[in-house]
Write a protein that holds these residues in place. Structure first.
Motif, short mmCIF file in Angstrom:
data_model
loop_
_atom_site.label_atom_id
_atom_site.label_comp_id
_atom_site.label_asym_id
_atom_site.label_seq_id
_atom_site.Cartn_x
_atom_site.Cartn_y
_atom_site.Cartn_z
N ASP A 190 53.23 27.35 67.37
CA ASP A 190 54.17 26.40 67.95
C ASP A 190 55.41 26.18 67.09
O ASP A 190 56.40 25.61 67.56
CB ASP A 190 53.48 25.06 68.19
N PHE A 191 55.37 26.61 65.83
CA PHE A 191 56.48 26.36 64.92
C PHE A 191 57.28 27.62 64.59
O PHE A 191 58.34 27.54 63.98
CB PHE A 191 55.95 25.76 63.61
N ALA A 192 56.76 28.76 64.99
CA ALA A 192 57.32 30.04 64.57
C ALA A 192 58.27 30.64 65.60
O ALA A 192 58.33 30.20 66.75
CB ALA A 192 56.19 31.03 64.28
N THR A 193 58.99 31.66 65.16
CA THR A 193 59.78 32.50 66.05
C THR A 193 58.96 33.75 66.35
O THR A 193 58.41 34.37 65.43
CB THR A 193 61.11 32.90 65.39
N HIS A 194 58.87 34.12 67.63
CA HIS A 194 58.08 35.27 68.04
C HIS A 194 59.03 36.37 68.52
O HIS A 194 59.77 36.18 69.48
CB HIS A 194 57.11 34.88 69.16
N ILE A 195 58.99 37.50 67.82
CA ILE A 195 59.81 38.65 68.20
C ILE A 195 58.98 39.57 69.08
O ILE A 195 57.85 39.93 68.71
CB ILE A 195 60.31 39.39 66.96
N LEU A 196 59.51 39.93 70.23
CA LEU A 196 58.77 40.70 71.22
C LEU A 196 59.40 42.08 71.41
O LEU A 196 60.63 42.23 71.43
CB LEU A 196 58.77 39.97 72.56
N LEU A 197 58.53 43.06 71.57
CA LEU A 197 58.95 44.41 71.93
C LEU A 197 58.46 44.70 73.34
O LEU A 197 57.27 44.62 73.62
CB LEU A 197 58.36 45.43 70.96
N ARG A 198 59.40 45.03 74.23
CA ARG A 198 59.07 45.36 75.60
C ARG A 198 59.30 46.84 75.86
O ARG A 198 60.22 47.44 75.29
CB ARG A 198 59.93 44.56 76.59
N LEU A 247 57.77 50.32 66.00
CA LEU A 247 57.86 49.46 64.83
C LEU A 247 59.30 49.33 64.36
O LEU A 247 59.74 48.24 63.98
CB LEU A 247 56.98 50.01 63.71
N MET A 248 60.05 50.42 64.40
CA MET A 248 61.45 50.34 63.97
C MET A 248 62.25 49.41 64.87
O MET A 248 63.14 48.68 64.41
CB MET A 248 62.07 51.74 63.96
N HIS A 249 61.94 49.41 66.15
CA HIS A 249 62.62 48.49 67.05
C HIS A 249 62.29 47.04 66.71
O HIS A 249 63.17 46.17 66.74
CB HIS A 249 62.24 48.80 68.51
N LEU A 250 61.03 46.76 66.41
CA LEU A 250 60.66 45.40 65.99
C LEU A 250 61.41 45.02 64.72
O LEU A 250 61.89 43.89 64.58
CB LEU A 250 59.16 45.30 65.78
N TRP A 251 61.49 45.95 63.79
CA TRP A 251 62.21 45.65 62.55
C TRP A 251 63.69 45.39 62.79
O TRP A 251 64.35 44.69 62.02
CB TRP A 251 62.02 46.80 61.55
N SER A 252 64.23 45.94 63.85
CA SER A 252 65.63 45.65 64.18
C SER A 252 65.80 44.16 64.48
O SER A 252 66.79 43.55 64.08
CB SER A 252 66.10 46.49 65.37
N GLY A 253 64.83 43.59 65.18
CA GLY A 253 64.87 42.15 65.44
C GLY A 253 64.76 41.35 64.16
O GLY A 253 65.44 40.33 63.97
N ILE A 254 63.89 41.78 63.26
CA ILE A 254 63.74 41.10 61.98
C ILE A 254 65.04 41.19 61.18
O ILE A 254 65.49 40.21 60.58
CB ILE A 254 62.57 41.71 61.19
N ALA A 255 65.67 42.37 61.19
CA ALA A 255 66.92 42.53 60.44
C ALA A 255 68.01 41.60 60.96
O ALA A 255 68.80 41.05 60.18
CB ALA A 255 67.39 43.98 60.52
#
Length: 258
Positions: free
Chosen positions: A54-62, A126-134
């Motif tokens: 409930d406190f976090a940011t959730h990065i999603l890959l579709r 995984l690289m796409h998810l890391w793009s969101g993190i970056a």
């Protein structure tokens, strides 16, 4: 998996429905595949969740080629210091003493609950998810990424060689060296360095951990045995220069949140 090449899209979850989709994927990976359990796991609904969601940011890959109600094929959970303050702590503070990080005046970001659908592993997901993190790293002006990563199983003796290799070659410098807490703490330097067959051992190290190591990640002192999740955890720390390298690699490919 779709017969067509995936069309990936990375975004931040904005609704409870999207967060539940991430929790459903986590259930498939952590509970069904890896045997995790815990008091907040909802087996009836098929959701792996905890109080930090409930406190976090959730990065999603579709994968946009999949049906609209089944497009989430990857997820990460991210917590900033502000998120941790609202939650009362960072997630991995139960496993590691984070004082070297939290008391060092660093701008931190915790990564966790990384998972990818089994049909999309070993590819560019995984690289796409890391793009969101970056993107978040840049927006937050983050100094250090950190979080626990896991070996499957709790038999430390079976993991003695890879844990020893990590301790010998990738131990964090003292200013960043968090330490595993009791009662789950277990030493990592279990095999003399000269007795380690590095090539054989690298095959035992999960792909996600190897990916972080390639970016320059270092590890905390000690492993943490998480019996509820059926894992042996290590704490990975990825500092400023490595984050910059990650951003350059990702943006060279033209990927970001969308």
């Amino acid at each position: 998996m779709s017969r067509e090449a995936p069309i990936f899209q990375v975004s931040i979850a904005e609704t409870r429905t999207e967060i539940a989709a991430a929790q459903r994927l986590r259930y498939e990976v952590f509970v069904k595949e890896l045997g995790a359990d815990g008091p907040m796991i909802d087996h009836a609904a098929g959701l792996e969740r905890d109080r930090f969601d409930d406190f976090a940011t959730h990065i999603l890959l579709r994968d946009k080629h999949r049906s609209p109600d089944d497009q989430i094929v990857g997820a990460y959970r991210v917590m900033t210091p502000a998120d941790a303050a609202r939650a009362g702590q960072f997630y991995c503070a139960d496993e590691y003493d984070l004082a070297p990080l939290t008391q060092g005046g660093l701008r931190l970001m915790e990564l966790g609950r990384s998972c990818i659908h089994k049909d999309y592993r070993g590819g560019p997901g995984l690289m796409h998810l890391w793009s969101g993190i970056a993107d978040l790293v840049a927006a937050q002006k983050t100094d250090v990424l950190f979080g626990v990563a896991s070996f499957h199983g709790t038999d430390v003796h079976a993991l003695a060689a890879p844990l020893s290799l990590l301790h010998d070659r990738h131990l964090a410098p003292p200013p960043l060296r968090v330490g595993a807490r009791q009662p789950g703490h277990h030493a990592m330097n279990l095999v003399p360095p000269d007795d380690i067959d590095r090539l054989a051992v690298m095959r035992q190290i999960p792909a996600l951990i190897k990916a972080y190591l390639r970016l320059g990640a270092v590890v905390g002192d000690g492993a943490f045995i998480d019996h509820a999740f059926n894992t042996t955890d290590i704490c990975l720390i990825l500092a400023t220069d490595a984050i910059g390298a990650m951003q350059r690699r990702i943006y060279a490919r033209g990927r970001g949140l969308g």
